[in-house]
Design a protein around this motif. Structure first.
Motif, PDB file in Angstrom:
ATOM      1  N   VAL A   1      32.846   8.113  -9.185  1.00 11.39           N
ATOM      2  CA  VAL A   1      32.087   7.913 -10.421  1.00 11.39           C
ATOM      3  C   VAL A   1      32.188   9.137 -11.327  1.00 11.39           C
ATOM      4  O   VAL A   1      32.069  10.276 -10.876  1.00 11.39           O
ATOM      5  N   PHE A   2      32.442   8.893 -12.608  1.00 12.53           N
ATOM      6  CA  PHE A   2      32.338   9.938 -13.622  1.00 12.53           C
ATOM      7  C   PHE A   2      31.755   9.294 -14.873  1.00 12.53           C
ATOM      8  O   PHE A   2      31.313   8.147 -14.852  1.00 12.53           O
ATOM      9  N   THR A   3      31.688  10.035 -15.956  1.00 15.93           N
ATOM     10  CA  THR A   3      31.107   9.491 -17.177  1.00 15.93           C
ATOM     11  C   THR A   3      31.955   9.849 -18.387  1.00 15.93           C
ATOM     12  O   THR A   3      32.724  10.815 -18.360  1.00 15.93           O
ATOM     13  N   LYS A   4      31.835   9.038 -19.419  1.00 14.45           N
ATOM     14  CA  LYS A   4      32.384   9.344 -20.731  1.00 14.45           C
ATOM     15  C   LYS A   4      31.204   9.397 -21.692  1.00 14.45           C
ATOM     16  O   LYS A   4      30.329   8.526 -21.662  1.00 14.45           O
ATOM     17  N   PHE A   5      31.156  10.411 -22.538  1.00 10.20           N
ATOM     18  CA  PHE A   5      30.039  10.517 -23.476  1.00 10.20           C
ATOM     19  C   PHE A   5      30.073   9.373 -24.484  1.00 10.20           C
ATOM     20  O   PHE A   5      31.151   8.978 -24.961  1.00 10.20           O
ATOM     21  N   PRO A   6      28.912   8.822 -24.844  1.00  5.00           N
ATOM     22  CA  PRO A   6      28.896   7.748 -25.854  1.00  5.00           C
ATOM     23  C   PRO A   6      29.498   8.157 -27.190  1.00  5.00           C
ATOM     24  O   PRO A   6      29.939   7.304 -27.956  1.00  5.00           O
ATOM     25  N   SER A   7      29.548   9.457 -27.472  1.00  6.60           N
ATOM     26  CA  SER A   7      30.160   9.926 -28.718  1.00  6.60           C
ATOM     27  C   SER A   7      31.663   9.684 -28.755  1.00  6.60           C
ATOM     28  O   SER A   7      32.294   9.833 -29.812  1.00  6.60           O
ATOM     29  N   SER A   8      32.253   9.290 -27.623  1.00 10.77           N
ATOM     30  CA  SER A   8      33.689   9.002 -27.579  1.00 10.77           C
ATOM     31  C   SER A   8      34.007   7.557 -27.942  1.00 10.77           C
ATOM     32  O   SER A   8      35.188   7.189 -28.027  1.00 10.77           O
ATOM     33  N   LEU A   9      32.980   6.729 -28.202  1.00 11.62           N
ATOM     34  CA  LEU A   9      33.192   5.311 -28.484  1.00 11.62           C
ATOM     35  C   LEU A   9      34.022   5.101 -29.749  1.00 11.62           C
ATOM     36  O   LEU A   9      33.895   5.837 -30.732  1.00 11.62           O
ATOM     37  N   LEU A  10      34.857   4.066 -29.712  1.00  8.14           N
ATOM     38  CA  LEU A  10      35.711   3.709 -30.836  1.00  8.14           C
ATOM     39  C   LEU A  10      35.826   2.198 -30.903  1.00  8.14           C
ATOM     40  O   LEU A  10      35.964   1.542 -29.868  1.00  8.14           O
ATOM     41  N   ALA A  11      35.784   1.647 -32.093  1.00  2.40           N
ATOM     42  CA  ALA A  11      35.853   0.198 -32.282  1.00  2.40           C
ATOM     43  C   ALA A  11      37.293  -0.298 -32.301  1.00  2.40           C
ATOM     44  O   ALA A  11      38.246   0.477 -32.451  1.00  2.40           O
TER      45      ALA A  11
END
Length: 228
Positions: A45-55
């Motif tokens: 398990v790891f995470t990606k910050f929500p600020s990395s989201l792209l449409a």
């Protein structure tokens, strides 16, 4: 006339805004084989910050001052619909609202040099999601979906969620025993074989490339790559 230039669109919306993006590494048997890594005994398990989201349609930004080895990873993205805490495997899918397509874009040089994955996975624009969320009842069994990636029209990944080492229900249960999954949270479930980093010769995304990640029954997520 519709302008299809993604840079001309003033606003592009992802289909869900999660409080957290939880991701799983080395979860496809064919990907484990191509990397030569050991088979995990439990979900990684790891995470990606929500600020990395792209449409869908948004541009993946290749910043040469940060990374020279940008990779693609098509992933089935699970959207949580009900608060999940210490959920048993048999009840886990009851907590799914729906599914979308994810691209776990990765700066491989940063990922491997840092010794942990969060920074190299969380650069701005490195978590494309979309184009839509398809509700769980429309998908049915999430373990029988074809998924693929095309770069500039060339198919580079082509596999099935049947290749998952740990299925969606197992992943939700495992994660929920460590931390609460809230409605709207996104769980990225791993990628199959075909990543550029492990190709011969190695291949990385470059400005001007167009990446399309696609899952049967959901749709195609299209993102051009641009220079910073």
């Amino acid at each position: 006339m519709i302008d299809e230039d993604p840079l001309a669109a003033p606003e592009l919306d992802v289909p869900v805004i999660p409080s957290k993006v939880v991701a799983i590494g080395l979860n496809y048997l064919d990907h484990i084989r191509e990397t030569g890594a050991e088979r995990p005994q439990a979900p990684l398990v790891f995470t990606k910050f929500p600020s990395s989201l792209l449409a869908d349609g948004g541009c993946i930004v290749a910043d040469a001052s940060l990374t020279e080895r940008i990779d693609w990873e098509v992933e089935l993205a699970v959207v949580i619909g009900r608060r999940a805490r210490r959920i048993l495997v048999d009840a886990a899918l009851d907590h799914v609202f729906g599914y979308t397509v994810g691209n776990d874009v990765s700066a491989r040089d940063v990922q491997f040099s840092d010794g942990q994955w969060v920074r190299g996975k969380s650069f701005d624009t490195f978590c494309p999601l979309g184009p839509v969320v398809v509700t769980a009842d429309e998908i049915g069994d999430p373990q029988g979906l074809g998924l693929r990636t095309r770069v500039n029209g060339e198919t580079v990944q082509d596999s099935s969620t049947r290749e998952m080492l740990f299925g969606v229900a197992e992943l939700i249960s495992f994660c929920s025993h460590s931390f609460t999954l809230e409605p709207g949270d996104v769980l990225l479930t791993g990628t199959p074989w075909g990543c550029g980093e492990f190709a011969t010769p190695r291949r990385s995304l470059q400005p001007g490339d167009v990446v399309e990640t696609e899952i049967d029954g959901i749709g195609t997520l299209r993102n051009p790559v641009v220079a910073a």
